[in-house]
Design an enzyme around this catalytic site. Structure first.
Site, PDB file in Angstrom:
ATOM      1  N   GLU A 170       0.819  -1.219   0.000  1.00 35.55           N
ATOM      2  CA  GLU A 170       0.000   0.000   0.000  1.00 35.55           C
ATOM      3  C   GLU A 170       0.850   1.266   0.000  1.00 35.55           C
ATOM      4  O   GLU A 170       0.518   2.244  -0.678  1.00 35.55           O
ATOM      5  CB  GLU A 170      -0.925  -0.005   1.224  1.00 35.55           C
ATOM      6  CG  GLU A 170      -2.010  -1.062   1.122  1.00 35.55           C
ATOM      7  CD  GLU A 170      -2.814  -1.190   2.396  1.00 35.55           C
ATOM      8  OE1 GLU A 170      -2.221  -1.539   3.426  1.00 35.55           O
ATOM      9  OE2 GLU A 170      -4.031  -0.933   2.361  1.00 35.55           O
ATOM     10  N   GLU A 200      -3.886  -9.713   3.472  1.00 32.34           N
ATOM     11  CA  GLU A 200      -4.632  -9.475   4.726  1.00 32.34           C
ATOM     12  C   GLU A 200      -5.727 -10.499   4.953  1.00 32.34           C
ATOM     13  O   GLU A 200      -6.018 -10.882   6.089  1.00 32.34           O
ATOM     14  CB  GLU A 200      -5.254  -8.065   4.720  1.00 32.34           C
ATOM     15  CG  GLU A 200      -4.276  -6.922   4.924  1.00 32.34           C
ATOM     16  CD  GLU A 200      -3.647  -6.441   3.628  1.00 32.34           C
ATOM     17  OE1 GLU A 200      -3.788  -7.139   2.597  1.00 32.34           O
ATOM     18  OE2 GLU A 200      -3.024  -5.372   3.635  1.00 32.34           O
TER      19      GLU A 200
END
Lengths: 362, 362, 362
Positions: A170, A200
């Site tokens: 990210e 995740e």
């Protein structure tokens, strides 16, 4: 956007890290300048270079302190071998998870985050971070840092030197460019698991630092769904093919490739850089008519700079040699290399444009 | 999203279609379970598998009845050989076309659709469908079904076993994944015209089930314009190249490929699946700041689940073997395969995480 | 959209440029008709084919005058050898830049542009253009022209015959299709610097005619940032690979390729063309729920045309030969080629559908 950083601590006379060697800037950040207007920031949090709230605080501080007179491009990399950012610190997320005993609706979560944002604006973040609400601060901080990367008048380049999972992926996606080391062949002894992705979901989580948003907008919703639902980790070659990274280079050449790109773009007008970043990062996510207006406003701004004014005058003097029947792509080189007019702040006043190289043909 | 389906008829104890053989669920739908948490739904409307209002009603009913305790992934396919969905029933569109003698402005059409939505919410759809306004119900129903596919906490996979024109292409585009059979060579005897695309314009129509929206967002506006303006029908290989489908397999391997993918993703936390689907399908179509807030809310939710809580604790116990200098991609396998912690609802309470397989090296 | 052009000067009986030879339409525009329903517009502004306010005025006038009864597709090209549009006239931008001595915030720039839009609507643009505010008119004009290209019921095709920098790239991006000549090998004598891109940043400017918006939405934000921040000029082959152009052909075949595509799409229903363009160019930039409603309204409209009504009836008569077990892709040819039903305005009333060619098999 430029106004945001006027109250900075960096200035042309005392830039952050003026030398070419590494300078320890804060607990987890080291900086150096591979060329005068390029700042390289390396994150160091051994052993796994996990991202956490403290590193985000430090990153925010240095990004806010940058000044376009001193810095035109920022390279974000890591000080740990073969690891860019392993991922965000799971312990910190767990402490947030334990903080709230019941599962509230999403609107309450958003409300709490909004409250923390307001408290931070009012100067109480330091206080908040000593309460159990600290994880909310970190989540807001993450967004403030990625938003800074998208809006500062410096071109931002992620030099991904290895593993970039979750929060690492990210952080890289929030930069304007991503250059990644080639993933070593599987199982090569001594090389740690490498690759880039958003795993995740393997822990029942989802990306929280903008991963779903940046992936869907960068590689399209179909590929973003696949990556986030499967948690697949991509080798560099596949990341390049998808358009998740801009360039893949060998381990030895990463810093050189990032520095060369940074040097080239650091010569651009900071005003134009900020305007393009705003028009693309923000404007292009709006309905088309709103996006067009956002671009128009930015275009108007960029055309009113002293630098662009001088550059346009110089260009008009040389237009026949650039566009004429004898011109070739070589004549554009000074423009494309940033050598045509000095676009760095104040530079345009010093010189009034070099003539394009015509020696080759005349 | 999970709340939406709490009032369902499916439950862990009596799931829809518990067997591995086909069960006729309603007039046009057959179901079976290739693995316990995977539901395969086959549409059967001989001879051409045209989609119509009745099939949409049945599809809506089964999607609303799904329960995350019993079902983690849904495979949508067809019971007709070499045909996924030929297209939407043109006769039904024609009856709508004949219903309105004058050509009203688009706002009136949207107003009528809004009225039908409200009537459906108030429980009068059954009544509406016996009036000449029935085609409005079908158009709204189409959007309700695709919206369900985008928001249920199950991963949805289209197993495209042949021709998927118009409404068939749109139904597939509403799923999270698309796996398609390889298009047979042209003119092979006995094989019907195959391919995927939006040929509505050849009848003076445009896609009405979300085709323009899903195509433009999946393959970009330039390719979407080309496909919708030309009506071109793509062979599977070109659909794969464009990113319109995720995977192309031989006719024999379609069900196996879809079932394997479904089995893998059906082990994910339903809460995380719903959060990712919402963040990407909906959030990533918003202006960037709004999309980021949407993701944050979803991230907060997913981190507050019992399952993710257990998974994070387990992960932290094993972090050194996963991220340490001797780790390799093999160590991630249990995570990526969904074998690390039981993420199915209630599962986390039963077991507290298996250690990652370390046998290979120790 | 169709209403917009009802007050046009073109009609089926006296279309703009009815002959196949070039007709000088205005100071900078020449037109000809390679086939009856196709209008080719060539921009001529020697020596470099710079775009400026006058050309935009002329383009706007001709686009507003088009009538779907006479014209189904528009090819936009240049009358200058090896140059599509060199770029927008820098002198005009400079005069705007010199007009405003101080650098106002972006909101003021947007406010001024809004004021000019209002003045233009009130009929005072002619007056405005004789004041120092003229450059504001040109910037608004640029957006009005590209918006027309995105919304008229004709399919628009850019035939890019050479250099297309800055404003030239943007004009092409506003069209529905882009066909580009193959870039000659570097340094070939007599061939001028070619390629396509947005080099505005080399002069401290940013794209002002929608380049950041159209690029980001067409090739994704990561590639758009790279192109706009570096100012890189792409050869045709790279533009094709990125999806920036739809097709690359040799210099000799450009007009033929554009004309063939134009002829094929010019047979489509103008109502359906306008509806698809609106759903994709505008709808697909909205949040997904709004975009879906936009498509629904357009679908409703397209289904209420006389032409689509006839086409659906005809289709239903032939459905078995098209979808049946003996059908092949060949049977779709009349549909895909636009030969199934005459979709041009008024055409459907004249004939009631030709049977698909079945001779091959029967």
């Amino acid at each position: 956007m430029a106004q945001k950083i006027l109250s900075s601590t960096e200035s042309a006379s005392s830039p952050i890290s003026s030398g070419t060697g590494w300078l320890r800037l804060s607990s987890h950040l080291k900086t150096r300048r591979p060329s005068p207007r390029v700042l390289m920031i390396a994150i160091s949090n051994p052993p796994y270079n996990l991202l956490d709230g403290n590193i985000l605080s430090e990153l925010k501080r240095v990004l806010l302190a940058l000044h376009p007179k001193a810095t035109g491009a920022v390279i974000l990399t890591s000080a740990i071998e073969d690891i860019f950012i392993s991922h965000y610190d799971v312990g910190e997320i767990l402490s947030f998870s334990k903080l709230v005993p019941v599962k509230p609706p999403a609107s309450v979560v958003r409300g709490l985050l909004g409250f923390e944002s307001w408290a931070a604006w009012a100067g109480f973040r330091g206080l908040m971070r000593r309460t159990p609400l600290a994880p909310l601060s970190h989540l807001n901080l993450y967004h403030e840092v990625t938003e800074l990367l998208r809006s500062i008048p410096q071109v931002t380049i992620a030099a991904i030197n290895g593993r970039a999972f979750g929060g690492g992926c990210e952080l890289a996606l929030a930069c304007d460019y991503r250059i990644m080391v080639d993933t070593p062949p599987e199982g090569k002894p001594g090389i740690r698991g490498s690759g880039i992705g958003q795993p995740e979901i393997t822990l029942g989580l989802i990306p929280g630092g903008g991963g779903t948003q940046m992936l869907a907008r960068t590689v399209g919703p179909a590929k973003a769904l696949d990556l986030c639902l499967s948690g697949r980790l991509l080798p560099a070659s596949e990341a390049l093919e998808l358009g998740l990274v801009n360039q893949v280079v060998s381990r030895e050449k990463l810093n050189q490739a990032a520095s060369e790109l940074a040097k080239r773009v650091s010569k651009r007008s900071p005003e134009a850089v900020a305007c393009i970043k705003d028009a693309i990062h923000h404007g292009a996510t709006l309905p088309i008519a709103d996006g067009m207006r956002r671009e128009q406003g930015n275009f108007g701004l960029s055309s009113l700079c002293a630098e662009s004014n001088v550059a346009m005058q110089t260009y008009l003097q040389h237009i026949d040699s650039l566009l004429g029947p004898k011109s070739s792509m070589d004549d554009y080189e000074p423009l494309l290399e940033g050598d045509f007019v000095d676009m760095t702040p104040g530079g345009a006043k010093r010189e009034l444009g070099k003539a394009p190289k015509k020696g080759k043909r005349s």
